[in-house]
Design an enzyme around this catalytic site. Structure first.
Site, PDB file in Angstrom:
ATOM      1  N   ASP A  91       0.855  -1.190   0.000  1.00 23.75           N
ATOM      2  CA  ASP A  91       0.000   0.000   0.000  1.00 23.75           C
ATOM      3  C   ASP A  91       0.889   1.236   0.000  1.00 23.75           C
ATOM      4  O   ASP A  91       0.997   1.958   1.000  1.00 23.75           O
ATOM      5  CB  ASP A  91      -0.905  -0.029   1.234  1.00 23.75           C
ATOM      6  CG  ASP A  91      -2.064   0.957   1.140  1.00 23.75           C
ATOM      7  OD1 ASP A  91      -2.260   1.526   0.048  1.00 23.75           O
ATOM      8  OD2 ASP A  91      -2.759   1.142   2.140  1.00 23.75           O
ATOM      9  N   GLU A 133      -6.321   4.724  -9.032  1.00 26.25           N
ATOM     10  CA  GLU A 133      -7.626   5.238  -8.618  1.00 26.25           C
ATOM     11  C   GLU A 133      -8.159   6.350  -9.517  1.00 26.25           C
ATOM     12  O   GLU A 133      -7.424   7.255  -9.921  1.00 26.25           O
ATOM     13  CB  GLU A 133      -7.535   5.749  -7.172  1.00 26.25           C
ATOM     14  CG  GLU A 133      -8.876   6.028  -6.534  1.00 26.25           C
ATOM     15  CD  GLU A 133      -8.871   5.746  -5.044  1.00 26.25           C
ATOM     16  OE1 GLU A 133      -9.848   6.126  -4.388  1.00 26.25           O
ATOM     17  OE2 GLU A 133      -7.897   5.150  -4.538  1.00 26.25           O
ATOM     18  N   LYS A 191      -9.396   1.585  -9.674  1.00 30.68           N
ATOM     19  CA  LYS A 191     -10.006   1.745  -8.353  1.00 30.68           C
ATOM     20  C   LYS A 191     -11.137   2.760  -8.413  1.00 30.68           C
ATOM     21  O   LYS A 191     -10.973   3.871  -8.918  1.00 30.68           O
ATOM     22  CB  LYS A 191      -8.965   2.215  -7.334  1.00 30.68           C
ATOM     23  CG  LYS A 191      -7.994   1.140  -6.906  1.00 30.68           C
ATOM     24  CD  LYS A 191      -6.958   1.673  -5.936  1.00 30.68           C
ATOM     25  CE  LYS A 191      -7.521   1.851  -4.547  1.00 30.68           C
ATOM     26  NZ  LYS A 191      -6.463   2.271  -3.589  1.00 30.68           N
ATOM     27  N   THR A 200     -12.990   0.387  -3.758  1.00 31.09           N
ATOM     28  CA  THR A 200     -12.333   0.841  -2.535  1.00 31.09           C
ATOM     29  C   THR A 200     -13.310   1.615  -1.642  1.00 31.09           C
ATOM     30  O   THR A 200     -14.476   1.751  -1.976  1.00 31.09           O
ATOM     31  CB  THR A 200     -11.095   1.683  -2.909  1.00 31.09           C
ATOM     32  OG1 THR A 200     -10.359   1.991  -1.726  1.00 31.09           O
ATOM     33  CG2 THR A 200     -11.484   2.971  -3.611  1.00 31.09           C
ATOM     34  N   PHE A 236     -12.019  -1.532   4.363  1.00 30.20           N
ATOM     35  CA  PHE A 236     -11.062  -0.726   5.134  1.00 30.20           C
ATOM     36  C   PHE A 236     -11.105  -1.071   6.619  1.00 30.20           C
ATOM     37  O   PHE A 236     -11.849  -0.450   7.389  1.00 30.20           O
ATOM     38  CB  PHE A 236     -11.353   0.761   4.916  1.00 30.20           C
ATOM     39  CG  PHE A 236     -10.711   1.338   3.683  1.00 30.20           C
ATOM     40  CD1 PHE A 236     -10.573   0.595   2.525  1.00 30.20           C
ATOM     41  CD2 PHE A 236     -10.233   2.636   3.683  1.00 30.20           C
ATOM     42  CE1 PHE A 236      -9.977   1.129   1.388  1.00 30.20           C
ATOM     43  CE2 PHE A 236      -9.634   3.188   2.557  1.00 30.20           C
ATOM     44  CZ  PHE A 236      -9.508   2.423   1.398  1.00 30.20           C
TER      45      PHE A 236
END
Length: 307
Positions: A17, A89, A125, A149, A171
């Protein structure tokens, strides 16, 4: 005894990440993922100065295009040092505009194509809004695989699986944050609400034969990672990856197919929005996450405009 990181890799695909190439090269994850916040950090690193300038020159004054070029350049560089995929993203400010999400996703894929990167190595994403999930459903049918996400609720997870998305990123840490702040309890182990959420989703997917990959994200501590050992994928920050690499203790697998899950849940738009409305944590964290990514996108644009 091998490190906990090496043990984890035996039954979970480890994803970095971060946009930090040095950390990725050192820790050897299979996949990597970025977002506006991580790209903003990367833009401040001296090693990315040339990519930043190239992105600006290619965009010819269009700061939005410059951001896309920079994101794809960072992603392409990361793909040179990992065997798997990069997640890139879409602008969070488009999270409630399905046509705009589709257009931006295709633009990113075209940039990767021009860079010589095939679709099989990229995940687009999108925030797990109703519009994001519908856009992902169309992209998947077009052969563009997606990573949904900012996922905090079971309703989001059920809708994503129903739409046939490739991967979701629940998350863990942000769910934990909300409940800790709300109750004053510092949850540990299997009592952690973030751990419980991912475990529930994982068991639901496996019990119902969904192919959608579950990738736990946003970890606050090693215990959360250890409680989800066996999840399809886990995306982990470099500092926690380093801690796992230095820990030689035994790591027990916690998640595996074969556990009982809830019956299939198919939600229409009204049902999805009502379920979301009823989940205060998910509603607040989704809105907050979109705002945070939007602010970092704006900061990245400001940085590029000033160059």
């Amino acid at each position: 005894m091998t490190s906990k990181l090496e043990q984890l890799k035996q039954f979970t695909t480890v994803v970095a990440d971060t946009g930090d190439l040095d950390a990725i090269t050192r820790l050897k994850p299979v996949d990597a993922t970025t977002n506006p916040s991580l790209l903003l950090k990367a833009a401040a690193m001296p090693g990315y100065a040339e990519l930043l300038q190239n992105a600006i020159s290619h965009a010819k004054g269009d700061v939005g295009q410059a951001c896309d070029h920079f994101a794809v350049s960072v992603g392409s560089g990361i793909l040179n040092v990992i065997p798997g995929r990069i997640s890139t993203e879409v602008d969070a400010r488009l999270s409630f505009d399905e046509p705009a999400l589709l257009q931006k996703a295709h633009q990113l894929i075209e940039l990767y194509d021009k860079a010589g990167v095939g679709r099989d190595r990229v995940l687009i994403k999108l925030a797990s809004t109703w519009e994001g999930i519908r856009a992902a459903e169309k992209l998947e049918k077009d052969g563009i695989q997606t990573n949904l996400t900012l996922l905090f609720s079971f309703a989001q997870a059920a809708a994503c699986a129903d739409a046939g998305v490739f991967l979701i990123s629940p998350f863990v840490g942000r769910i934990y944050d909300w409940y800790k702040k709300s109750t004053g309890i510092d949850y540990v182990g299997s009592d952690d609400p973030g751990v419980q959420s991912v475990t529930r989703i994982y068991n639901y997917y496996k019990a119902n034969g969904y192919n959608t990959v579950v990738m736990g994200a946003s970890f606050r501590n090693l215990n959360q990672i250890e409680q989800l050992a066996g999840c399809d994928r886990l995306t982990i920050s470099p500092d926690l990856l380093e801690k796992l690499a230095l820990d030689d203790g035994k790591l027990e697998r916690k998640l595996a197919p074969g556990h009982k899950g809830e019956p299939r849940l198919s939600l229409n738009e009204a049902q999805f929005r009502w379920a979301s409305n009823e989940d205060a944590m998910a509603t607040e964290k989704l809105a907050e996450g979109i705002r945070q990514f939007a602010r970092d996108q704006e900061k990245l644009e400001a940085l590029l405009s000033a160059k």
